[in-house]
Design an enzyme around this catalytic site. Structure first.
Site, PDB file in Angstrom:
ATOM      1  N   ASP A   1      89.044  60.054 -21.610  1.00 46.96           N
ATOM      2  CA  ASP A   1      89.485  61.159 -20.763  1.00 46.96           C
ATOM      3  C   ASP A   1      88.272  62.032 -20.533  1.00 46.96           C
ATOM      4  OD1 ASP A   1      91.796  62.150 -19.314  1.00 46.96           O
ATOM      5  OD2 ASP A   1      91.482  63.989 -20.436  1.00 46.96           O
ATOM      6  N   SER A   2      88.007  62.303 -19.290  1.00 42.80           N
ATOM      7  CA  SER A   2      86.782  63.022 -18.980  1.00 42.80           C
ATOM      8  C   SER A   2      86.981  63.880 -17.753  1.00 42.80           C
ATOM      9  CB  SER A   2      85.633  62.035 -18.768  1.00 42.80           C
ATOM     10  OG  SER A   2      85.976  61.065 -17.807  1.00 42.80           O
TER      11      SER A   2
ATOM     12  N   ASN B   1      92.035  52.491 -15.085  1.00 43.10           N
ATOM     13  CA  ASN B   1      91.890  51.660 -13.893  1.00 43.10           C
ATOM     14  C   ASN B   1      90.808  52.217 -12.971  1.00 43.10           C
ATOM     15  OD1 ASN B   1      93.929  49.775 -14.561  1.00 43.10           O
ATOM     16  ND2 ASN B   1      95.496  51.249 -13.945  1.00 43.10           N
TER      17      ASN B   1
ATOM     18  N   GLY C   1      84.700  52.909 -11.733  1.00 44.19           N
ATOM     19  CA  GLY C   1      83.424  53.479 -12.156  1.00 44.19           C
ATOM     20  C   GLY C   1      83.330  53.605 -13.666  1.00 44.19           C
TER      21      GLY C   1
ATOM     22  N   PHE D   1      80.176  58.385  -9.071  1.00 40.83           N
ATOM     23  CA  PHE D   1      81.529  58.643  -8.565  1.00 40.83           C
ATOM     24  C   PHE D   1      81.937  60.038  -9.001  1.00 40.83           C
ATOM     25  CE2 PHE D   1      81.800  56.751 -12.732  1.00 40.83           C
ATOM     26  CZ  PHE D   1      82.818  57.441 -13.385  1.00 40.83           C
ATOM     27  N   GLY D   2      83.135  60.451  -8.597  1.00 35.13           N
ATOM     28  CA  GLY D   2      83.629  61.764  -9.015  1.00 35.13           C
ATOM     29  C   GLY D   2      82.745  62.898  -8.520  1.00 35.13           C
ATOM     30  N   TYR D   3      82.384  63.788  -9.439  1.00 30.61           N
ATOM     31  CA  TYR D   3      81.606  64.980  -9.086  1.00 30.61           C
ATOM     32  C   TYR D   3      80.096  64.756  -9.185  1.00 30.61           C
ATOM     33  CZ  TYR D   3      86.127  67.318  -9.491  1.00 30.61           C
ATOM     34  OH  TYR D   3      87.437  67.685  -9.324  1.00 30.61           O
ATOM     35  N   ASP D   4      79.673  63.522  -9.341  1.00 32.44           N
ATOM     36  CA  ASP D   4      78.243  63.231  -9.487  1.00 32.44           C
ATOM     37  C   ASP D   4      77.376  63.846  -8.376  1.00 32.44           C
ATOM     38  OD1 ASP D   4      78.434  61.904 -11.906  1.00 32.44           O
ATOM     39  OD2 ASP D   4      78.532  59.910 -11.018  1.00 32.44           O
TER      40      ASP D   4
ATOM     41  N   HIS E   1      77.507  62.158 -20.325  1.00 32.31           N
ATOM     42  CA  HIS E   1      78.571  62.454 -21.278  1.00 32.31           C
ATOM     43  C   HIS E   1      79.225  61.181 -21.788  1.00 32.31           C
ATOM     44  CE1 HIS E   1      80.098  62.094 -17.247  1.00 32.31           C
ATOM     45  NE2 HIS E   1      81.368  62.239 -17.580  1.00 32.31           N
TER      46      HIS E   1
END
Length: 215
Positions: free
Chosen positions: A79-80, A17, A20, A171-174, A199
């Site tokens: 899963d990343s 869900n 991104g 998004f995330g740690y970008d 990745h």
């Protein structure tokens, strides 16, 4: 799914869900015109699986089987996360919930702040040392919930961890992930630039190639 004809009629659930991730994966699948109708699990009222695996591969398989079992459809799961060797490969599989924040609007910022804080002592001791990080993505496709032969693909994207965020994209740690070859943070890349080398881009292309082989 043994012929191209059945393949083109096939619906598939994406067991995520995360908007991104969904957008990136949808774009990559569309580029290759595989004929799957991709359905986010939220549209089928499928709640997130309990991710109690100890690796990206285990958690991706758990998520794919969960979505497939509830929907009765083939499923693809991602899963990343970000692994920083200097932190024992943390945050790793706990990347999304690293700071323990549930609110999706503030979670990314909290996770980034915690990573900056965790690396501060290392930077203080070794101010000239570049801190290596790698984004990892595992994609899994199962044709049914008990599929004994899931298709698995993995992508790794290595870069450096910045001391302060840069950029507004992604998004995330970008914002903390520096790409030396482009001299930009991941959050400064366009969507196309990122999918070419990320990745998830690497794992998606590998997965698509394996799906084509299986047809």
């Amino acid at each position: 799914m043994t012929t191209k004809q059945t393949h083109h009629q096939q619906k598939m659930v994406i067991a995520s869900n995360n908007q991104g991730k969904l957008a990136e994966l949808q774009d990559l699948f569309n580029q290759h015109e595989l004929g799957f109708q991709l359905i986010p699990q939220a549209q089928l009222d499928i709640e997130d699986a309990i991710e109690d695996g100890l690796s990206f591969v285990e958690n991706a398989i758990i998520k794919a089987r969960h979505a497939s079992r509830i929907s009765g459809l083939p499923a693809i799961a991602d899963d990343s996360g970000l692994c920083v060797p200097a932190l024992g490969n943390a945050p790793g599989i706990y990347s999304a919930r690293y700071a323990g924040v549930e609110d999706k609007k503030t979670r990314d910022a909290a996770n980034n702040a915690k990573l900056i804080e965790a690396l501060a002592p290392i930077r203080a001791q070794q101010p000239d040392t570049k801190i290596i990080g790698q984004f990892v993505c595992v994609l899994v496709m199962v044709s049914h919930a008990d599929d004994p032969l899931p298709i698995i693909a993995q992508g790794i994207w290595q870069g450096e961890i910045l001391p302060t965020p840069l950029g507004e994209n992604g998004f995330g740690y970008d914002p903390l992930f520096w790409v030396p070859t482009l001299e930009k943070a991941s959050a400064q890349l366009s969507k196309d630039e990122k999918s070419e080398i990320s990745h998830r881009g690497i794992a998606s292309r590998e997965l698509i190639a394996k799906i084509k082989q299986a047809l």
